[in-house]
Design a protein around this motif. Structure first.
Motif, PDB file in Angstrom:
ATOM      1  N   SER A 291       0.831  -1.214   0.000  1.00 33.23           N
ATOM      2  CA  SER A 291       0.000   0.000   0.000  1.00 33.23           C
ATOM      3  C   SER A 291       0.861   1.258   0.000  1.00 33.23           C
ATOM      4  CB  SER A 291      -0.929  -0.005   1.213  1.00 33.23           C
ATOM      5  OG  SER A 291      -0.180  -0.005   2.421  1.00 33.23           O
ATOM      6  N   LEU A 292       1.961   1.263   0.757  1.00 32.82           N
ATOM      7  CA  LEU A 292       2.860   2.428   0.759  1.00 32.82           C
ATOM      8  C   LEU A 292       3.477   2.630  -0.617  1.00 32.82           C
ATOM      9  CD1 LEU A 292       4.576   4.654   2.095  1.00 32.82           C
ATOM     10  CD2 LEU A 292       6.213   2.879   2.750  1.00 32.82           C
ATOM     11  N   THR A 293       3.936   1.541  -1.234  1.00 30.77           N
ATOM     12  CA  THR A 293       4.550   1.641  -2.557  1.00 30.77           C
ATOM     13  C   THR A 293       3.556   2.191  -3.576  1.00 30.77           C
ATOM     14  OG1 THR A 293       5.819  -0.329  -1.950  1.00 30.77           O
ATOM     15  CG2 THR A 293       5.913   0.360  -4.237  1.00 30.77           C
ATOM     16  N   THR A 294       2.313   1.725  -3.488  1.00 33.75           N
ATOM     17  CA  THR A 294       1.272   2.192  -4.410  1.00 33.75           C
ATOM     18  C   THR A 294       0.966   3.669  -4.197  1.00 33.75           C
ATOM     19  OG1 THR A 294       0.300  -0.024  -4.396  1.00 33.75           O
ATOM     20  CG2 THR A 294      -1.082   1.782  -5.196  1.00 33.75           C
ATOM     21  N   PRO A 334       3.086  -1.107 -12.321  1.00 36.39           N
ATOM     22  CA  PRO A 334       4.435  -0.608 -12.036  1.00 36.39           C
ATOM     23  C   PRO A 334       5.124  -1.339 -10.884  1.00 36.39           C
ATOM     24  CG  PRO A 334       2.794   1.156 -12.019  1.00 36.39           C
ATOM     25  CD  PRO A 334       2.050  -0.124 -11.979  1.00 36.39           C
ATOM     26  N   LEU A 335       4.374  -2.148 -10.103  1.00 34.28           N
ATOM     27  CA  LEU A 335       4.947  -2.804  -8.933  1.00 34.28           C
ATOM     28  C   LEU A 335       5.668  -4.083  -9.333  1.00 34.28           C
ATOM     29  CD1 LEU A 335       2.855  -0.902  -7.514  1.00 34.28           C
ATOM     30  CD2 LEU A 335       2.668  -2.667  -5.761  1.00 34.28           C
ATOM     31  N   LEU A 336       6.910  -4.194  -8.881  1.00 34.14           N
ATOM     32  CA  LEU A 336       7.703  -5.402  -9.109  1.00 34.14           C
ATOM     33  C   LEU A 336       8.090  -5.987  -7.761  1.00 34.14           C
ATOM     34  CD1 LEU A 336       9.291  -7.233 -11.150  1.00 34.14           C
ATOM     35  CD2 LEU A 336      11.270  -5.775 -10.652  1.00 34.14           C
ATOM     36  N   CYS A 337       7.782  -7.269  -7.543  1.00 31.41           N
ATOM     37  CA  CYS A 337       8.190  -7.980  -6.336  1.00 31.41           C
ATOM     38  C   CYS A 337       9.238  -9.020  -6.698  1.00 31.41           C
ATOM     39  CB  CYS A 337       6.993  -8.662  -5.673  1.00 31.41           C
ATOM     40  SG  CYS A 337       5.862  -7.525  -4.858  1.00 31.41           S
ATOM     41  N   CYS A 338      10.132  -9.273  -5.752  1.00 33.53           N
ATOM     42  CA  CYS A 338      11.231 -10.205  -6.004  1.00 33.53           C
ATOM     43  C   CYS A 338      11.535 -10.981  -4.737  1.00 33.53           C
ATOM     44  CB  CYS A 338      12.471  -9.443  -6.476  1.00 33.53           C
ATOM     45  SG  CYS A 338      13.973 -10.443  -6.582  1.00 33.53           S
ATOM     46  N   ALA A 339      11.788 -12.290  -4.886  1.00 39.77           N
ATOM     47  CA  ALA A 339      12.284 -13.133  -3.796  1.00 39.77           C
ATOM     48  C   ALA A 339      13.654 -13.640  -4.214  1.00 39.77           C
ATOM     49  CB  ALA A 339      11.331 -14.286  -3.526  1.00 39.77           C
ATOM     50  N   PHE A 340      14.669 -13.416  -3.369  1.00 43.29           N
ATOM     51  CA  PHE A 340      16.053 -13.710  -3.759  1.00 43.29           C
ATOM     52  C   PHE A 340      16.791 -14.350  -2.591  1.00 43.29           C
ATOM     53  CE2 PHE A 340      20.500 -12.015  -3.818  1.00 43.29           C
ATOM     54  CZ  PHE A 340      20.972 -12.800  -4.855  1.00 43.29           C
ATOM     55  N   VAL A 352      10.297  -5.111  -2.951  1.00 41.04           N
ATOM     56  CA  VAL A 352       9.257  -4.511  -3.778  1.00 41.04           C
ATOM     57  C   VAL A 352       9.802  -3.195  -4.309  1.00 41.04           C
ATOM     58  CG1 VAL A 352       8.150  -3.346  -1.818  1.00 41.04           C
ATOM     59  CG2 VAL A 352       6.840  -3.791  -3.897  1.00 41.04           C
ATOM     60  N   SER A 353       9.490  -2.881  -5.565  1.00 42.59           N
ATOM     61  CA  SER A 353      10.034  -1.669  -6.178  1.00 42.59           C
ATOM     62  C   SER A 353       9.108  -1.191  -7.284  1.00 42.59           C
ATOM     63  CB  SER A 353      11.430  -1.942  -6.751  1.00 42.59           C
ATOM     64  OG  SER A 353      11.936  -0.793  -7.411  1.00 42.59           O
ATOM     65  N   THR A 354       9.068   0.132  -7.465  1.00 41.71           N
ATOM     66  CA  THR A 354       8.386   0.724  -8.617  1.00 41.71           C
ATOM     67  C   THR A 354       9.390   1.362  -9.572  1.00 41.71           C
ATOM     68  OG1 THR A 354       8.057   2.730  -7.273  1.00 41.71           O
ATOM     69  CG2 THR A 354       6.212   1.184  -7.417  1.00 41.71           C
ATOM     70  N   PHE A 355      10.673   1.162  -9.321  1.00 36.33           N
ATOM     71  CA  PHE A 355      11.718   1.789 -10.138  1.00 36.33           C
ATOM     72  C   PHE A 355      12.434   0.778 -11.027  1.00 36.33           C
ATOM     73  CE2 PHE A 355      16.030   3.369 -10.886  1.00 36.33           C
ATOM     74  CZ  PHE A 355      15.790   4.678 -11.281  1.00 36.33           C
ATOM     75  N   HIS A 356      12.655  -0.426 -10.518  1.00 36.48           N
ATOM     76  CA  HIS A 356      13.515  -1.388 -11.200  1.00 36.48           C
ATOM     77  C   HIS A 356      12.717  -2.359 -12.066  1.00 36.48           C
ATOM     78  CE1 HIS A 356      17.297  -0.263  -9.258  1.00 36.48           C
ATOM     79  NE2 HIS A 356      16.590  -0.071  -8.159  1.00 36.48           N
TER      80      HIS A 356
END
Length: 514
Positions: A291-294, A334-340, A352-356
């Motif tokens: 929600s914050l990212t959005t 625009p939201l990208l989530c990643c598990a690494f 979580v990122s809206t830039f990458h």
């Protein structure tokens, strides 16, 4: 991208499902960062360090400290006289003889505080001790007498106590005693620097175990107990743009349907005037949520951060268990989530990122993980640099510990501005920068002291020369001895031979004068 188009994107994205992204994902162009980063309102290039000190410590804040310190000294002296608790040896008696504090004395006081961060000793009195020749530091006695410095430290104030609501008042604010320096610092921090695109938000802890509602416990910090600051800094340099003290959940309640992290991020960015300019904010899993990212993206602000597994996440990312040096990506608008997972013995980290975009670098690591590691440590960098030359000495009142810490952070910001505005071949180290400022302030204070510039009481008696009695001889002090009790003195008036304490000398009326 307009606000209407952004809202439309998220209305569609909220209804759309998450879908898996396979690397390499096509790179999407970013919105142009609005402001040109760099310093502004600067003194001439390659100016002396003292010029940058005065950018942070303006004459207005120095005058305020002087005025409120003198006011509190008078209030304290009057209260002790009224309660008949003013001892003959009290340092407050020096305030009557030496007079009120001046702006130049406050500058000398700041120079002494900064120098105590460079020269560490166990206690304040050790700076004036002459017991061991190898440990003498005559610079401090050349600045102040020990009693004068401790009196100034005791009376140091930023507000008028009579106008400050006390603890039993409904208007009580636990940060009121250091609020003026917080407001002043935040004002000057934004005045002289437009930050680069990458910003970092995190908490900092000023170590103290003071018994106050503001004291927090953070086991991951070195001090563990202390006063917590929410800080917004430039990621590359650690320059503080805006900070807020956390006063506890009673005085800083969380709005309904909002997490504390989300509330803090928006409060910092709004106060700094950085929303809507496509800055790129980095924060850890305490702050980050979908929600914050959005919400930040709808406010034209990028965000990259780690996120906790128990928060709202797509099932693909929440249950992901990749092998070492592998990652899983999911996207929704625009939201990208990643598990690494970086190594076999490490936990899975979720971002979580809206830039990458979903791409890897040459080491097979996600680009957003590399960017996060490079830019997230801005607040930790500021804490580390500030702690190197800060004395961290305990004080009886919590707010003085906070105020002195803020003084050191202001000095650190001044050094960062100095590096921005000075040619590389003329730059000096931070240690030399602090020493140059100390020397400049000390010279001004010593010149006033040699001229007798302290505002002495016009009604005070002429100075009386005292002589120490030989051996262990003592005489009754003619000033503070009474019929009910004798006060013995090892010094006598050189003219009349009567016993007089050093702190009673201004009340002594020599018989020769009469």
């Amino acid at each position: 991208m307009t606000s209407q188009s952004i809202d439309g994107v998220f209305m569609m994205a909220a209804e759309a499902p998450w879908f898996r992204v396979y690397i390499p994902e096509p790179v999407q162009p970013h919105n142009v960062h609005g402001d040109v980063p760099g310093v502004k309102n600067m003194p001439p290039r390659n100016s002396l360090p003292i010029a940058y000190f005065y950018l942070m410590f303006s004459i207005n804040i120095l005058k305020r400290i002087t005025r409120e310190t003198n006011r509190y000294a008078k209030q304290l002296l009057a209260r002790k006289r009224r309660n008949n608790t003013l001892n003959a040896s009290s340092r407050l008696r020096m305030f009557e003889w030496n007079g009120k504090f001046t702006v130049t004395e406050i500058k000398g006081f700041l120079a002494t505080i900064f120098n105590m961060g460079l020269i560490r000793k166990p206690s304040i009195k050790d700076y004036w001790s002459k017991k061991f020749k190898s440990q003498k530091t005559p610079w401090f006695s050349g600045m102040f007498s020990r009693n004068r410095f401790q009196l100034l430290l005791r009376c140091l104030h930023l507000v008028n106590n009579k106008n400050t609501p006390q603890r039993n008042s409904e208007f009580y604010d636990p940060s009121a005693w250091f609020k003026p320096i917080v407001e002043h610092a935040n004002m000057v921090f934004k005045r002289y620097l437009t930050p680069k695109r990458e910003l970092s938000i995190n908490e900092s802890l000023i170590g103290t175990k003071a018994r106050t509602v503001m004291t927090q416990y953070i086991p991951s910090k070195s001090s563990k107990f202390g006063i917590q600051l929410w800080m917004l800094v430039e990621a590359a340099t650690g320059y503080i743009i805006h900070f807020l003290p956390y006063r506890g959940k009673r005085y800083d309640p969380i709005p309904n349907n909002e997490t504390q992290g989300c509330n803090v991020v928006f409060k910092l960015l709004r106060s700094a005037g950085l929303l809507g300019k496509w800055f790129h904010v980095f924060c850890d899993n305490f702050f980050t949520s979908i929600s914050l990212t959005t919400r930040l993206y709808t406010e034209n602000t990028y965000l990259t951060g780690t996120i906790r597994k128990n928060r709202h996440l797509p099932r693909l990312i929440k249950e992901a268990n990749p092998n070492a040096n592998q990652s899983v990506f999911a996207r929704r608008g625009p939201l990208l989530c990643c598990a690494f997972r970086e190594r076999p013995n490490r936990k899975v980290v979720r971002f979580v990122s809206t830039f990458h975009n979903g791409i890897h670098n040459q080491n097979e690591k996600p680009s957003l993980a590399i960017s996060y590691n490079q830019s997230m440590g801005g607040v930790d960098l500021n804490d580390m640099m500030c702690g190197i030359y800060e004395d961290k000495r305990k004080t009886k009142t919590m707010w003085k510990r906070v105020a002195i810490n803020i003084f050191h952070r202001m000095l650190l910001n001044a050094y960062i501005l100095y590096k921005y505005n000075t040619d590389e071949n003329q730059q000096i180290s931070r240690y030399e920068f602090i020493v140059c400022i100390i020397e400049s302030l000390a010279n001004e204070h010593r010149q006033q002291r040699e001229r007798g510039g302290v505002d002495r009481n016009e009604n005070a008696r002429p100075h009386v020369t005292l002589q120490r009695l030989p051996g262990k001889r003592e005489k009754n002090c003619v000033v503070c001895s009474t019929v009910n009790g004798r006060k013995r003195s090892k010094t006598v008036c050189l003219r009349c031979g009567k016993g007089v304490h050093g702190l009673c000398v201004h009340r002594h009326r020599c018989e020769i004068e009469l």
